[in-house]
Write an enzyme that holds these catalytic residues in place. Structure first.
Site, short mmCIF file in Angstrom:
data_model
loop_
_atom_site.label_atom_id
_atom_site.label_comp_id
_atom_site.label_asym_id
_atom_site.label_seq_id
_atom_site.Cartn_x
_atom_site.Cartn_y
_atom_site.Cartn_z
N TYR A 71 1.76 26.01 0.66
CA TYR A 71 0.32 25.81 0.91
C TYR A 71 -0.53 26.69 0.01
O TYR A 71 -1.61 26.28 -0.43
CB TYR A 71 0.00 26.00 2.40
CG TYR A 71 0.31 24.73 3.17
CD1 TYR A 71 -0.58 23.66 3.14
CD2 TYR A 71 1.52 24.57 3.82
CE1 TYR A 71 -0.28 22.48 3.79
CE2 TYR A 71 1.82 23.39 4.48
CZ TYR A 71 0.92 22.34 4.46
OH TYR A 71 1.22 21.16 5.07
N ARG A 74 -0.71 24.86 -3.15
CA ARG A 74 -1.60 23.69 -3.07
C ARG A 74 -3.07 24.08 -3.05
O ARG A 74 -3.92 23.45 -3.69
CB ARG A 74 -1.27 22.87 -1.81
CG ARG A 74 0.06 22.14 -1.94
CD ARG A 74 0.36 21.29 -0.74
NE ARG A 74 -0.60 20.22 -0.55
CZ ARG A 74 -0.72 19.51 0.57
NH1 ARG A 74 0.05 19.80 1.60
NH2 ARG A 74 -1.60 18.55 0.67
N ASN A 107 -7.68 13.29 3.49
CA ASN A 107 -7.39 14.37 2.54
C ASN A 107 -7.63 15.74 3.16
O ASN A 107 -8.49 15.89 4.03
CB ASN A 107 -8.25 14.23 1.29
CG ASN A 107 -7.94 12.96 0.52
OD1 ASN A 107 -6.89 12.35 0.76
ND2 ASN A 107 -8.81 12.56 -0.36
N VAL A 108 -6.89 16.70 2.67
CA VAL A 108 -7.00 18.06 3.17
C VAL A 108 -7.53 18.99 2.09
O VAL A 108 -7.55 20.21 2.25
CB VAL A 108 -5.62 18.57 3.67
CG1 VAL A 108 -5.16 17.77 4.89
CG2 VAL A 108 -4.55 18.48 2.57
N HIS A 139 -6.88 14.85 8.87
CA HIS A 139 -5.62 15.57 8.73
C HIS A 139 -5.85 17.07 8.57
O HIS A 139 -4.97 17.78 8.09
CB HIS A 139 -4.82 15.01 7.55
CG HIS A 139 -4.31 13.62 7.79
ND1 HIS A 139 -3.66 12.88 6.83
CD2 HIS A 139 -4.37 12.82 8.88
CE1 HIS A 139 -3.34 11.68 7.34
NE2 HIS A 139 -3.77 11.63 8.57
N CYS A 147 -4.12 29.76 14.85
CA CYS A 147 -3.17 30.75 15.38
C CYS A 147 -2.02 30.02 16.07
O CYS A 147 -2.23 29.10 16.85
CB CYS A 147 -3.86 31.69 16.34
SG CYS A 147 -2.71 32.87 17.07
N CYS A 150 -2.49 31.72 20.11
CA CYS A 150 -3.69 31.50 20.94
C CYS A 150 -4.47 30.27 20.52
O CYS A 150 -5.43 29.88 21.17
CB CYS A 150 -4.57 32.75 20.97
SG CYS A 150 -5.49 33.05 19.45
N CYS A 174 -5.08 38.00 18.28
CA CYS A 174 -3.83 38.32 18.99
C CYS A 174 -2.70 38.76 18.05
O CYS A 174 -1.59 38.99 18.52
CB CYS A 174 -3.39 37.13 19.83
SG CYS A 174 -2.62 35.82 18.89
N THR A 212 -6.63 4.72 -0.39
CA THR A 212 -5.55 4.93 0.58
C THR A 212 -4.71 3.67 0.66
O THR A 212 -5.23 2.56 0.57
CB THR A 212 -6.06 5.35 1.98
OG1 THR A 212 -4.97 5.28 2.90
CG2 THR A 212 -7.20 4.49 2.47
P1 NAD Z 1 -1.93 7.38 0.15
O1 NAD Z 1 -0.86 6.76 0.95
O2 NAD Z 1 -3.27 7.43 0.72
O3 NAD Z 1 -1.87 6.64 -1.31
C1 NAD Z 1 -2.74 6.89 -2.38
C2 NAD Z 1 -3.51 5.60 -2.72
O4 NAD Z 1 -4.48 5.90 -3.70
C3 NAD Z 1 -2.63 4.47 -3.27
O5 NAD Z 1 -2.92 3.27 -2.59
C4 NAD Z 1 -3.07 4.39 -4.75
O6 NAD Z 1 -2.99 3.05 -5.24
C5 NAD Z 1 -4.51 4.85 -4.66
N1 NAD Z 1 -5.07 5.42 -5.90
C6 NAD Z 1 -4.43 6.06 -6.91
N2 NAD Z 1 -5.33 6.43 -7.86
C7 NAD Z 1 -6.55 6.04 -7.45
C8 NAD Z 1 -7.87 6.12 -7.99
N3 NAD Z 1 -8.11 6.72 -9.17
N4 NAD Z 1 -8.90 5.59 -7.27
C9 NAD Z 1 -8.67 4.97 -6.07
N5 NAD Z 1 -7.44 4.86 -5.52
C10 NAD Z 1 -6.40 5.39 -6.20
O7 NAD Z 1 -1.70 8.84 -0.25
P2 NAD Z 1 -0.39 9.71 -0.36
O8 NAD Z 1 -0.53 10.49 -1.61
O9 NAD Z 1 0.83 8.91 -0.18
O10 NAD Z 1 -0.62 10.72 0.85
C11 NAD Z 1 -0.37 10.47 2.21
C12 NAD Z 1 -1.04 11.60 3.03
O11 NAD Z 1 -0.73 12.87 2.49
C13 NAD Z 1 -2.54 11.54 2.98
O12 NAD Z 1 -3.04 10.69 3.94
C14 NAD Z 1 -2.95 13.02 3.11
O13 NAD Z 1 -2.99 13.45 4.44
C15 NAD Z 1 -1.84 13.76 2.42
N6 NAD Z 1 -2.24 14.10 1.05
C16 NAD Z 1 -3.50 14.60 0.80
C17 NAD Z 1 -3.89 14.88 -0.50
C18 NAD Z 1 -5.28 15.44 -0.74
O14 NAD Z 1 -5.85 16.06 0.14
N7 NAD Z 1 -5.86 15.17 -1.91
C19 NAD Z 1 -3.02 14.68 -1.56
C20 NAD Z 1 -1.74 14.17 -1.28
C21 NAD Z 1 -1.38 13.88 0.02
ZN ZN Z 2 -4.20 34.34 18.07
#
Ligand code: NAD
Ligand code: ZN
Length: 271
Positions: A71, A74, A107-108, A139, A147, A150, A174, A212
């Protein structure tokens, strides 16, 4: 044959202009143009681990240091990225729509929060959202912690030293170990954000679904709720998804370019 892009863009603009309520749902794809790797791509791998091996409560119990190291990596990666034209177009458009639109994201990475802060001319304050519209992080966020004892949750943007168990962040209340404030595989989504997203999905006349693959539930079921109440789905994605056949408009291409075309970009907005 698919209608030409210009006709599709017009249709998307018309649907959004006519809608009294709009739910925007974003996934990893919207951050791809900022350089944040999606999990499915090769770049999504860290060392020899797959996200499924690290983003679980079991992994954290077994080896919190390793999970925190991932993390910390990331966070560092995301902090070197910037909101892109897609995040910016959404932030500006949502601010102009005020009470009539909400943004739910899987997204996170905090990029929507940073885009909202930049749009309002304030310093990006990660971990707490000052967006003038509901910004529902389904997410969780890389920039909050919770924590393990707690349950106290708070913003956390300071660098994490994951070189040993002793240096990991601890709860101010805590002293128990803090964990990243994200939803791991097998965990429930944050109740308040999820129920608000469901409410918006059930009332929206348009669900704008960006970057997505619409596979991960329950977030993936939100566009279905909008369809069931008679609303429309506008999809923005370079690839077809399970949602494509159900979408009124499916804009095939990168979010940065297409959202700016549909929502407008840098013009000053009414505040
Ligand atoms: P996902 O399943 O949401 O897939 C990514 C989608 O984005 C695909 O359908 C792809 O075709 C599309 N895509 C690619 N480039 C693009 C663009 N330029 N414009 C628009 N669409 C585009 O994502 P995942 O990577 O399989 O992740 C699953 C989970 O993991 C997420 O729901 C999230 O919680 C987490 N995650 C978050 C992040 C972040 O915060 N940026 C990154 C990776 C994974
Ligand atoms: Zn605590």
């Amino acid at each position: 044959m698919e209608p030409p892009l210009d006709a599709q863009l017009d249709r998307a603009r018309d649907l959004l202009a006519a809608a009294r309520r709009v739910l925007v749902l974003t996934g990893a794809g919207i951050s791809a143009e900022s350089g944040v790797p999606t999990f499915r791509g090769v770049q999504g791998l860290w060392k020899e681990y797959r996200p499924e091996e690290l983003a679980t409560p079991g992994a954290f119990r077994r080896d919190p240091r390793l999970v925190w190291e991932w993390y910390a990596w990331r966070r560092d990666l995301v902090l070197r990225c910037k909101p892109n034209a897609g995040h910016r177009a959404l932030a500006r458009w949502l601010r102009a729509r005020k009470a009539f639109a909400a943004l739910a994201t899987q997204n996170v990475d905090g990029l929507h929060t940073r885009a909202a802060a930049e749009d309002m001319g304030s310093q990006a304050s990660l971990g707490s959202s000052a967006a003038p519209y509901p910004l529902l992080e389904l997410h969780g966020s890389l920039f909050t912690v919770r924590c393990t004892e707690c349950g106290r949750e708070e913003p956390h943007t300071a660098p994490v030293d994951a070189t040993s168990l002793e240096t990991l962040p601890r709860c101010g209340a805590c002293t128990a170990l803090l964990r990243p404030g994200v939803v791991w595989f097998g965990e429930p989504l944050p109740e308040t954000a999820l129920s608000e997203a469901f409410r918006w999905a059930g009332e929206a006349e348009v669900a704008l679904v960006v970057g997505t693959s619409a596979l991960v539930h329950p977030a993936a079921s939100l566009p279905g709720m909008t369809l069931r109440r008679g609303g429309s789905v506008v999809e923005v994605n370079p690839e077809a998804s399970p949602l494509t056949p159900l979408a009124a408009v499916s804009l095939r291409g990168p979010a940065g370019i297409l959202l700016a075309k549909v929502l407008g970009t840098g013009e000053p907005t009414r505040v």
